[in-house]
Design a protein around this motif. Structure first.
Motif, PDB file in Angstrom:
ATOM      1  N   HIS A  34       0.827  -1.210   0.000  1.00 16.31           N
ATOM      2  CA  HIS A  34       0.000   0.000   0.000  1.00 16.31           C
ATOM      3  C   HIS A  34       0.859   1.258   0.000  1.00 16.31           C
ATOM      4  CE1 HIS A  34      -3.553  -2.421   0.526  1.00 16.31           C
ATOM      5  NE2 HIS A  34      -2.970  -3.034   1.548  1.00 16.31           N
ATOM      6  N   ASP A  35       2.162   1.111  -0.354  1.00 13.83           N
ATOM      7  CA  ASP A  35       3.091   2.222  -0.527  1.00 13.83           C
ATOM      8  C   ASP A  35       3.448   2.950   0.775  1.00 13.83           C
ATOM      9  OD1 ASP A  35       4.710   3.247  -2.530  1.00 13.83           O
ATOM     10  OD2 ASP A  35       3.482   5.048  -2.740  1.00 13.83           O
ATOM     11  N   VAL A  36       3.404   2.247   1.891  1.00  9.31           N
ATOM     12  CA  VAL A  36       3.800   2.818   3.181  1.00  9.31           C
ATOM     13  C   VAL A  36       5.259   2.437   3.426  1.00  9.31           C
ATOM     14  CG1 VAL A  36       3.392   2.795   5.671  1.00  9.31           C
ATOM     15  CG2 VAL A  36       1.453   2.647   4.081  1.00  9.31           C
ATOM     16  N   PRO A  37       6.159   3.411   3.642  1.00  7.80           N
ATOM     17  CA  PRO A  37       7.562   3.058   3.897  1.00  7.80           C
ATOM     18  C   PRO A  37       7.713   2.298   5.215  1.00  7.80           C
ATOM     19  CG  PRO A  37       7.226   5.439   4.098  1.00  7.80           C
ATOM     20  CD  PRO A  37       5.928   4.846   3.682  1.00  7.80           C
ATOM     21  N   VAL A  38       8.471   1.187   5.183  1.00 13.64           N
ATOM     22  CA  VAL A  38       8.643   0.374   6.391  1.00 13.64           C
ATOM     23  C   VAL A  38      10.101   0.094   6.741  1.00 13.64           C
ATOM     24  CG1 VAL A  38       6.375  -0.740   6.392  1.00 13.64           C
ATOM     25  CG2 VAL A  38       8.244  -1.748   5.069  1.00 13.64           C
ATOM     26  N   ALA A  39      11.041   0.334   5.822  1.00  7.85           N
ATOM     27  CA  ALA A  39      12.442   0.055   6.151  1.00  7.85           C
ATOM     28  C   ALA A  39      13.380   0.592   5.082  1.00  7.85           C
ATOM     29  CB  ALA A  39      12.672  -1.443   6.309  1.00  7.85           C
ATOM     30  N   ALA A  40      14.628   0.730   5.494  1.00  9.92           N
ATOM     31  CA  ALA A  40      15.724   1.055   4.573  1.00  9.92           C
ATOM     32  C   ALA A  40      16.896   0.158   4.963  1.00  9.92           C
ATOM     33  CB  ALA A  40      16.116   2.514   4.692  1.00  9.92           C
ATOM     34  N   ALA A  41      17.625  -0.336   3.974  1.00  7.09           N
ATOM     35  CA  ALA A  41      18.830  -1.129   4.229  1.00  7.09           C
ATOM     36  C   ALA A  41      20.000  -0.384   3.611  1.00  7.09           C
ATOM     37  CB  ALA A  41      18.707  -2.521   3.623  1.00  7.09           C
ATOM     38  N   THR A  42      21.002  -0.068   4.432  1.00  7.61           N
ATOM     39  CA  THR A  42      22.166   0.681   3.971  1.00  7.61           C
ATOM     40  C   THR A  42      23.429   0.142   4.646  1.00  7.61           C
ATOM     41  OG1 THR A  42      21.863   2.315   5.723  1.00  7.61           O
ATOM     42  CG2 THR A  42      20.871   2.825   3.593  1.00  7.61           C
ATOM     43  N   ASP A  43      24.579   0.484   4.063  1.00  2.00           N
ATOM     44  CA  ASP A  43      25.852   0.146   4.692  1.00  2.00           C
ATOM     45  C   ASP A  43      25.932   0.833   6.037  1.00  2.00           C
ATOM     46  OD1 ASP A  43      27.579  -1.451   2.821  1.00  2.00           O
ATOM     47  OD2 ASP A  43      27.096   0.222   1.485  1.00  2.00           O
ATOM     48  N   ARG A  44      26.413   0.103   7.029  1.00  7.03           N
ATOM     49  CA  ARG A  44      26.510   0.646   8.384  1.00  7.03           C
ATOM     50  C   ARG A  44      27.734   1.515   8.583  1.00  7.03           C
ATOM     51  NH1 ARG A  44      25.685  -2.635  13.774  1.00  7.03           N
ATOM     52  NH2 ARG A  44      27.541  -3.723  13.138  1.00  7.03           N
ATOM     53  N   ARG A  45      28.794   1.211   7.934  1.00  6.28           N
ATOM     54  CA  ARG A  45      30.058   1.905   8.174  1.00  6.28           C
ATOM     55  C   ARG A  45      30.612   2.481   6.882  1.00  6.28           C
ATOM     56  NH1 ARG A  45      31.286  -3.208  11.254  1.00  6.28           N
ATOM     57  NH2 ARG A  45      30.597  -2.714  13.341  1.00  6.28           N
ATOM     58  N   GLY A  46      31.659   3.282   7.036  1.00 15.14           N
ATOM     59  CA  GLY A  46      32.383   3.773   5.869  1.00 15.14           C
ATOM     60  C   GLY A  46      33.030   2.610   5.136  1.00 15.14           C
ATOM     61  N   LEU A  47      33.312   2.798   3.870  1.00 18.37           N
ATOM     62  CA  LEU A  47      33.815   1.700   3.052  1.00 18.37           C
ATOM     63  C   LEU A  47      35.333   1.611   3.010  1.00 18.37           C
ATOM     64  CD1 LEU A  47      31.391   1.993   0.016  1.00 18.37           C
ATOM     65  CD2 LEU A  47      31.208   0.501   1.983  1.00 18.37           C
ATOM     66  N   GLY A  48      36.034   2.706   3.173  1.00 18.61           N
ATOM     67  CA  GLY A  48      37.482   2.703   3.007  1.00 18.61           C
ATOM     68  C   GLY A  48      37.833   2.705   1.532  1.00 18.61           C
ATOM     69  N   PRO A  49      39.019   3.180   1.177  1.00 21.61           N
ATOM     70  CA  PRO A  49      39.361   3.369  -0.242  1.00 21.61           C
ATOM     71  C   PRO A  49      39.442   2.072  -1.050  1.00 21.61           C
ATOM     72  CG  PRO A  49      41.239   3.896   1.183  1.00 21.61           C
ATOM     73  CD  PRO A  49      40.066   3.653   2.075  1.00 21.61           C
ATOM     74  N   VAL A  50      39.971   0.986  -0.469  1.00 16.66           N
ATOM     75  CA  VAL A  50      40.109  -0.256  -1.235  1.00 16.66           C
ATOM     76  C   VAL A  50      38.744  -0.867  -1.522  1.00 16.66           C
ATOM     77  CG1 VAL A  50      41.019  -2.610  -1.198  1.00 16.66           C
ATOM     78  CG2 VAL A  50      42.439  -0.717  -0.380  1.00 16.66           C
ATOM     79  N   ARG A  51      37.900  -0.984  -0.490  1.00 15.19           N
ATOM     80  CA  ARG A  51      36.576  -1.567  -0.699  1.00 15.19           C
ATOM     81  C   ARG A  51      35.752  -0.694  -1.639  1.00 15.19           C
ATOM     82  NH1 ARG A  51      32.782  -2.743   4.204  1.00 15.19           N
ATOM     83  NH2 ARG A  51      34.763  -2.338   5.155  1.00 15.19           N
ATOM     84  N   LYS A  52      35.876   0.623  -1.503  1.00 15.47           N
ATOM     85  CA  LYS A  52      35.137   1.526  -2.388  1.00 15.47           C
ATOM     86  C   LYS A  52      35.556   1.296  -3.842  1.00 15.47           C
ATOM     87  CE  LYS A  52      33.570   6.240  -2.495  1.00 15.47           C
ATOM     88  NZ  LYS A  52      33.559   7.513  -1.810  1.00 15.47           N
ATOM     89  N   LEU A  53      36.857   1.164  -4.071  1.00 12.45           N
ATOM     90  CA  LEU A  53      37.351   0.903  -5.427  1.00 12.45           C
ATOM     91  C   LEU A  53      36.852  -0.451  -5.941  1.00 12.45           C
ATOM     92  CD1 LEU A  53      39.122   1.743  -7.807  1.00 12.45           C
ATOM     93  CD2 LEU A  53      41.029   0.613  -6.665  1.00 12.45           C
ATOM     94  N   LEU A  54      36.921  -1.497  -5.116  1.00 20.27           N
ATOM     95  CA  LEU A  54      36.453  -2.818  -5.541  1.00 20.27           C
ATOM     96  C   LEU A  54      34.962  -2.828  -5.838  1.00 20.27           C
ATOM     97  CD1 LEU A  54      38.462  -5.200  -3.204  1.00 20.27           C
ATOM     98  CD2 LEU A  54      38.687  -4.963  -5.682  1.00 20.27           C
ATOM     99  N   ARG A  55      34.206  -2.036  -5.108  1.00 21.61           N
ATOM    100  CA  ARG A  55      32.758  -2.017  -5.337  1.00 21.61           C
ATOM    101  C   ARG A  55      32.370  -1.358  -6.656  1.00 21.61           C
ATOM    102  NH1 ARG A  55      29.252  -1.312  -0.056  1.00 21.61           N
ATOM    103  NH2 ARG A  55      29.992  -3.089   1.143  1.00 21.61           N
ATOM    104  N   THR A  56      33.277  -0.655  -7.305  1.00 21.91           N
ATOM    105  CA  THR A  56      32.973  -0.082  -8.623  1.00 21.91           C
ATOM    106  C   THR A  56      33.266  -1.083  -9.733  1.00 21.91           C
ATOM    107  OG1 THR A  56      35.161   0.921  -8.890  1.00 21.91           O
ATOM    108  CG2 THR A  56      33.449   2.277  -7.863  1.00 21.91           C
ATOM    109  N   THR A  57      33.743  -2.271  -9.370  1.00 21.82           N
ATOM    110  CA  THR A  57      34.116  -3.286 -10.353  1.00 21.82           C
ATOM    111  C   THR A  57      33.210  -4.506 -10.234  1.00 21.82           C
ATOM    112  OG1 THR A  57      35.616  -4.524  -8.918  1.00 21.82           O
ATOM    113  CG2 THR A  57      36.529  -2.576 -10.038  1.00 21.82           C
ATOM    114  N   GLY A  58      33.467  -5.483 -11.054  1.00 22.27           N
ATOM    115  CA  GLY A  58      32.745  -6.749 -10.986  1.00 22.27           C
ATOM    116  C   GLY A  58      33.073  -7.548  -9.740  1.00 22.27           C
ATOM    117  N   PHE A  59      34.052  -7.093  -8.929  1.00 21.35           N
ATOM    118  CA  PHE A  59      34.402  -7.777  -7.689  1.00 21.35           C
ATOM    119  C   PHE A  59      33.543  -7.303  -6.515  1.00 21.35           C
ATOM    120  CE2 PHE A  59      38.329  -8.159 -10.158  1.00 21.35           C
ATOM    121  CZ  PHE A  59      38.481  -9.534 -10.123  1.00 21.35           C
ATOM    122  N   SER A  60      32.613  -6.411  -6.749  1.00 21.45           N
ATOM    123  CA  SER A  60      31.787  -5.859  -5.681  1.00 21.45           C
ATOM    124  C   SER A  60      31.123  -6.956  -4.848  1.00 21.45           C
ATOM    125  CB  SER A  60      30.711  -4.936  -6.240  1.00 21.45           C
ATOM    126  OG  SER A  60      29.850  -4.506  -5.218  1.00 21.45           O
TER     127      SER A  60
END
Length: 188
Positions: A34-60
């Motif tokens: 019925h289009d009522v918002p009930v939750a959001a799922a997001t990363d809890r912490r910062g990603l750091g430069p290496v993980r951030k870079l890997l997440r832009t690739t097929g290794f995400s």
């Protein structure tokens, strides 16, 4: 109505060229049928430069994910995946384990109890439709729909909701939308 009291969830994540090419943070929003918002799922912490870079690739999909599912800032669930392709752990905000999610094949996801025993498959508890492109508040989103079977008992219900909210993490894609099969395209 809350996240655990509805049988239909509309799960949306941002969709567009910028998100496909540069998106590194996992983020979805869930609404009732019925289009009522009930939750959001997001990363809890910062990603750091290496993980951030890997997440832009097929290794995400092989990077770690530490997601918090919340509503109005109140944590409801924690969803964690280690590096590689281990089972995805699901717990309550206080750390109490609910169980785990394990991708056994391209189409079969096992729902596991806290000790690692298989309870059932995701398809036994829910139906999932992936990928219709829609608009919300003037922005394009990929809209997935999770239909839980009425009367699904705990912890199966919570684990099936976790699969829906973290679908790209559980299936091993993470935030990579361009690896292994091209862009997510409109379903209609």
């Amino acid at each position: 109505m809350n996240l655990f009291g509805t049988d239909t969830l509309i799960i949306e994540q941002p969709w567009g060229p910028g998100r496909h090419l540069f998106g590194t943070r996992y983020q979805v929003r869930a609404y009732t049928g019925h289009d009522v918002p009930v939750a959001a799922a997001t990363d809890r912490r910062g990603l750091g430069p290496v993980r951030k870079l890997l997440r832009t690739t097929g290794f995400s999909g092989r990077t770690t994910f530490d997601l918090v599912v919340s509503h109005h800032g109140q944590p409801l669930l924690l969803i964690r995946k280690g590096p590689g392709r281990p089972p995805v752990q699901v717990s309550r905000p206080d750390g109490t384990p609910v169980g785990a999610l394990h991708r056994e094949s391209h189409t079969h996801f096992a729902l596991l109890d806290p000790s690692g025993g298989r309870i059932c498959y995701f398809g036994d508890a829910a139906g999932f439709t992936r990928g219709a492109i829609a608009k919300r508040d003037g922005r394009r989103v990929r809209r997935d729909v999770l239909h839980l079977r009425p009367g699904t008992p705990e912890p199966v219900r919570t684990l099936a909701i976790a699969v829906g909210l973290a679908f790209d993490v559980v299936r091993g894609k993470g935030t990579a939308h361009t690896g292994g099969g091209g862009f997510d395209l409109p379903a209609a």
